[in-house]
Design a protein around this motif. Sequence first.
Motif, PDB file in Angstrom:
ATOM      1  N   ASP A 125     -30.267   2.476   9.775  1.00 41.70           N
ATOM      2  CA  ASP A 125     -30.600   4.219   9.341  1.00 41.70           C
ATOM      3  C   ASP A 125     -30.941   4.032   7.790  1.00 41.70           C
ATOM      4  OD1 ASP A 125     -30.255   6.618   8.950  1.00 41.70           O
ATOM      5  OD2 ASP A 125     -28.640   6.780  10.151  1.00 41.70           O
ATOM      6  N   VAL A 126     -32.251   3.858   8.053  1.00 42.51           N
ATOM      7  CA  VAL A 126     -32.631   3.870   6.447  1.00 42.51           C
ATOM      8  C   VAL A 126     -32.195   5.150   5.530  1.00 42.51           C
ATOM      9  CG1 VAL A 126     -34.641   3.684   4.687  1.00 42.51           C
ATOM     10  CG2 VAL A 126     -34.331   2.073   6.703  1.00 42.51           C
ATOM     11  N   GLU A 127     -32.406   6.182   6.387  1.00 45.23           N
ATOM     12  CA  GLU A 127     -32.221   7.451   5.547  1.00 45.23           C
ATOM     13  C   GLU A 127     -30.739   7.540   5.346  1.00 45.23           C
ATOM     14  OE1 GLU A 127     -32.335  12.407   6.919  1.00 45.23           O
ATOM     15  OE2 GLU A 127     -33.363  10.808   8.118  1.00 45.23           O
ATOM     16  N   ALA A 128     -29.876   7.231   6.051  1.00 42.14           N
ATOM     17  CA  ALA A 128     -28.372   7.280   5.666  1.00 42.14           C
ATOM     18  C   ALA A 128     -27.942   6.304   4.561  1.00 42.14           C
ATOM     19  CB  ALA A 128     -27.294   6.877   7.011  1.00 42.14           C
ATOM     20  N   SER A 129     -28.610   5.065   4.564  1.00 42.45           N
ATOM     21  CA  SER A 129     -28.344   3.946   3.724  1.00 42.45           C
ATOM     22  C   SER A 129     -28.950   4.733   2.217  1.00 42.45           C
ATOM     23  CB  SER A 129     -29.303   2.847   3.853  1.00 42.45           C
ATOM     24  OG  SER A 129     -28.998   1.801   2.774  1.00 42.45           O
ATOM     25  N   PHE A 130     -29.950   5.219   2.192  1.00 43.73           N
ATOM     26  CA  PHE A 130     -30.613   5.874   0.858  1.00 43.73           C
ATOM     27  C   PHE A 130     -29.817   6.840   0.390  1.00 43.73           C
ATOM     28  CE2 PHE A 130     -33.073   8.400  -1.955  1.00 43.73           C
ATOM     29  CZ  PHE A 130     -33.812   7.506  -2.513  1.00 43.73           C
ATOM     30  N   SER A 131     -29.264   7.784   1.165  1.00 40.42           N
ATOM     31  CA  SER A 131     -28.673   8.980   0.986  1.00 40.42           C
ATOM     32  C   SER A 131     -27.353   8.648   0.047  1.00 40.42           C
ATOM     33  CB  SER A 131     -28.452   9.769   2.046  1.00 40.42           C
ATOM     34  OG  SER A 131     -27.520  11.123   1.777  1.00 40.42           O
ATOM     35  N   GLU A 132     -26.597   7.528   0.801  1.00 38.03           N
ATOM     36  CA  GLU A 132     -25.263   6.980   0.357  1.00 38.03           C
ATOM     37  C   GLU A 132     -25.567   6.410  -1.000  1.00 38.03           C
ATOM     38  OE1 GLU A 132     -22.632   3.311   1.385  1.00 38.03           O
ATOM     39  OE2 GLU A 132     -23.167   4.629   3.158  1.00 38.03           O
ATOM     40  N   GLN A 133     -26.704   5.644  -1.134  1.00 32.59           N
ATOM     41  CA  GLN A 133     -26.775   4.999  -2.394  1.00 32.59           C
ATOM     42  C   GLN A 133     -27.263   6.085  -3.816  1.00 32.59           C
ATOM     43  OE1 GLN A 133     -29.120   1.283  -2.709  1.00 32.59           O
ATOM     44  NE2 GLN A 133     -28.469   0.883  -0.708  1.00 32.59           N
ATOM     45  N   CYS A 134     -27.920   7.172  -3.296  1.00 34.47           N
ATOM     46  CA  CYS A 134     -28.363   8.236  -4.138  1.00 34.47           C
ATOM     47  C   CYS A 134     -27.136   8.913  -4.710  1.00 34.47           C
ATOM     48  CB  CYS A 134     -29.458   9.065  -3.450  1.00 34.47           C
ATOM     49  SG  CYS A 134     -30.084  10.329  -4.553  1.00 34.47           S
ATOM     50  N   LYS A 135     -26.413   9.379  -3.623  1.00 33.95           N
ATOM     51  CA  LYS A 135     -25.179  10.285  -3.857  1.00 33.95           C
ATOM     52  C   LYS A 135     -24.233   9.463  -4.750  1.00 33.95           C
ATOM     53  CE  LYS A 135     -25.645  13.385   0.104  1.00 33.95           C
ATOM     54  NZ  LYS A 135     -25.171  13.788   1.334  1.00 33.95           N
ATOM     55  N   GLY A 136     -24.193   8.188  -4.445  1.00 35.08           N
ATOM     56  CA  GLY A 136     -23.188   7.598  -5.440  1.00 35.08           C
ATOM     57  C   GLY A 136     -23.667   7.054  -6.856  1.00 35.08           C
ATOM     58  N   PHE A 137     -25.151   7.582  -7.171  1.00 41.35           N
ATOM     59  CA  PHE A 137     -25.531   7.107  -8.394  1.00 41.35           C
ATOM     60  C   PHE A 137     -24.949   8.065  -9.418  1.00 41.35           C
ATOM     61  CE2 PHE A 137     -28.880   7.476 -11.547  1.00 41.35           C
ATOM     62  CZ  PHE A 137     -28.930   6.256 -12.076  1.00 41.35           C
ATOM     63  N   ASN A 138     -24.507   7.426 -10.601  1.00 42.68           N
ATOM     64  CA  ASN A 138     -23.811   8.270 -11.669  1.00 42.68           C
ATOM     65  C   ASN A 138     -24.528   8.313 -12.878  1.00 42.68           C
ATOM     66  OD1 ASN A 138     -21.515   9.425 -10.067  1.00 42.68           O
ATOM     67  ND2 ASN A 138     -20.556   7.701 -10.275  1.00 42.68           N
TER      68      ASN A 138
ATOM     69  N   SER B 132     -23.930  19.564  -5.314  1.00 43.05           N
ATOM     70  CA  SER B 132     -24.625  20.272  -4.225  1.00 43.05           C
ATOM     71  C   SER B 132     -25.917  20.149  -4.222  1.00 43.05           C
ATOM     72  CB  SER B 132     -24.054  21.541  -3.641  1.00 43.05           C
ATOM     73  OG  SER B 132     -24.602  22.652  -4.783  1.00 43.05           O
ATOM     74  N   LYS B 133     -26.486  20.490  -5.504  1.00 45.21           N
ATOM     75  CA  LYS B 133     -28.098  20.400  -5.940  1.00 45.21           C
ATOM     76  C   LYS B 133     -28.374  18.719  -5.918  1.00 45.21           C
ATOM     77  CE  LYS B 133     -31.226  21.689  -9.200  1.00 45.21           C
ATOM     78  NZ  LYS B 133     -31.575  22.353 -10.476  1.00 45.21           N
ATOM     79  N   LYS B 134     -27.430  18.102  -6.203  1.00 44.25           N
ATOM     80  CA  LYS B 134     -27.859  16.405  -6.347  1.00 44.25           C
ATOM     81  C   LYS B 134     -27.695  15.908  -4.788  1.00 44.25           C
ATOM     82  CE  LYS B 134     -25.997  12.012  -7.685  1.00 44.25           C
ATOM     83  NZ  LYS B 134     -25.109  11.341  -8.287  1.00 44.25           N
ATOM     84  N   ASP B 135     -26.762  16.547  -4.084  1.00 43.79           N
ATOM     85  CA  ASP B 135     -26.836  16.127  -2.661  1.00 43.79           C
ATOM     86  C   ASP B 135     -27.676  16.692  -1.881  1.00 43.79           C
ATOM     87  OD1 ASP B 135     -24.300  14.829  -3.197  1.00 43.79           O
ATOM     88  OD2 ASP B 135     -22.973  16.385  -2.191  1.00 43.79           O
ATOM     89  N   LYS B 136     -28.379  17.724  -2.246  1.00 46.40           N
ATOM     90  CA  LYS B 136     -29.644  18.118  -1.548  1.00 46.40           C
ATOM     91  C   LYS B 136     -30.852  17.529  -1.813  1.00 46.40           C
ATOM     92  CE  LYS B 136     -32.337  22.418  -0.537  1.00 46.40           C
ATOM     93  NZ  LYS B 136     -33.268  23.344  -1.119  1.00 46.40           N
ATOM     94  N   PHE B 137     -30.931  17.062  -3.076  1.00 47.02           N
ATOM     95  CA  PHE B 137     -32.030  16.112  -3.541  1.00 47.02           C
ATOM     96  C   PHE B 137     -31.902  14.927  -2.899  1.00 47.02           C
ATOM     97  CE2 PHE B 137     -33.838  13.454  -6.853  1.00 47.02           C
ATOM     98  CZ  PHE B 137     -35.042  13.993  -6.882  1.00 47.02           C
ATOM     99  N   CYS B 138     -30.635  14.213  -2.831  1.00 40.96           N
ATOM    100  CA  CYS B 138     -30.565  12.894  -2.170  1.00 40.96           C
ATOM    101  C   CYS B 138     -31.179  13.179  -0.598  1.00 40.96           C
ATOM    102  CB  CYS B 138     -29.246  12.501  -2.426  1.00 40.96           C
ATOM    103  SG  CYS B 138     -28.946  12.007  -4.184  1.00 40.96           S
ATOM    104  N   GLU B 139     -30.669  14.126  -0.078  1.00 39.03           N
ATOM    105  CA  GLU B 139     -30.681  14.269   1.369  1.00 39.03           C
ATOM    106  C   GLU B 139     -32.367  14.375   1.563  1.00 39.03           C
ATOM    107  OE1 GLU B 139     -28.491  17.471   2.665  1.00 39.03           O
ATOM    108  OE2 GLU B 139     -26.490  16.128   2.046  1.00 39.03           O
ATOM    109  N   GLU B 140     -32.936  15.233   0.724  1.00 44.17           N
ATOM    110  CA  GLU B 140     -34.487  15.292   0.746  1.00 44.17           C
ATOM    111  C   GLU B 140     -35.135  14.174   0.597  1.00 44.17           C
ATOM    112  OE1 GLU B 140     -35.525  18.568  -1.960  1.00 44.17           O
ATOM    113  OE2 GLU B 140     -34.598  19.946  -0.586  1.00 44.17           O
TER     114      GLU B 140
END
Length: 104
Positions: A90-103, A24-32
Motif C-alpha cells: 500500500d504505497v499510498e498509506a506508506s507515503f501518507s504515514e511518512q509525510c504526516k510524521g515529517f516535522n 489538518s491542512k498538512k494532513d490533507k496535503f499529505c493525503e493528496e
Amino acid sequence: MKMSHFVSCVTLCVFVAMPAAAKSKKDKFCEELAYASQQMADLRKDGSDEKEAQLIVAGQYDDDQLNHLQMIPYLSSFVYGLDKEKLQGDVEASFSEQCKGFNG
C-alpha cells in the motif's frame, strides 16, 4: 475585569485552534500527495519510466497548485526508490504515514 478574562479566553482558544487547523491542512496535503504516490506506483507497475510518470501525475494539477507540483520530483523519487516488494504494498498509506510524521 470580566472582559479581560473573556479576551484572554478567546486569545487562548485561537492559539490552541491554530495548530489543529494547520495540522489538518498538512494532513490533507499529505493525503493528496499520498493518492498521487499510488497513481505513480501504478504507472511504474504498468511500465512507465520515472519521467513519464512525473509528467502524467503533474498534469492533473493546475498552475495554482504550485506546492503540489514542486513535490512531484520527491514523490517520484520515493516511488521509484521502492523495491518491488514494497511497490506491491500500500504505497499510498506508506507515503501518507511518512509525510504526516515529517516535522520539517
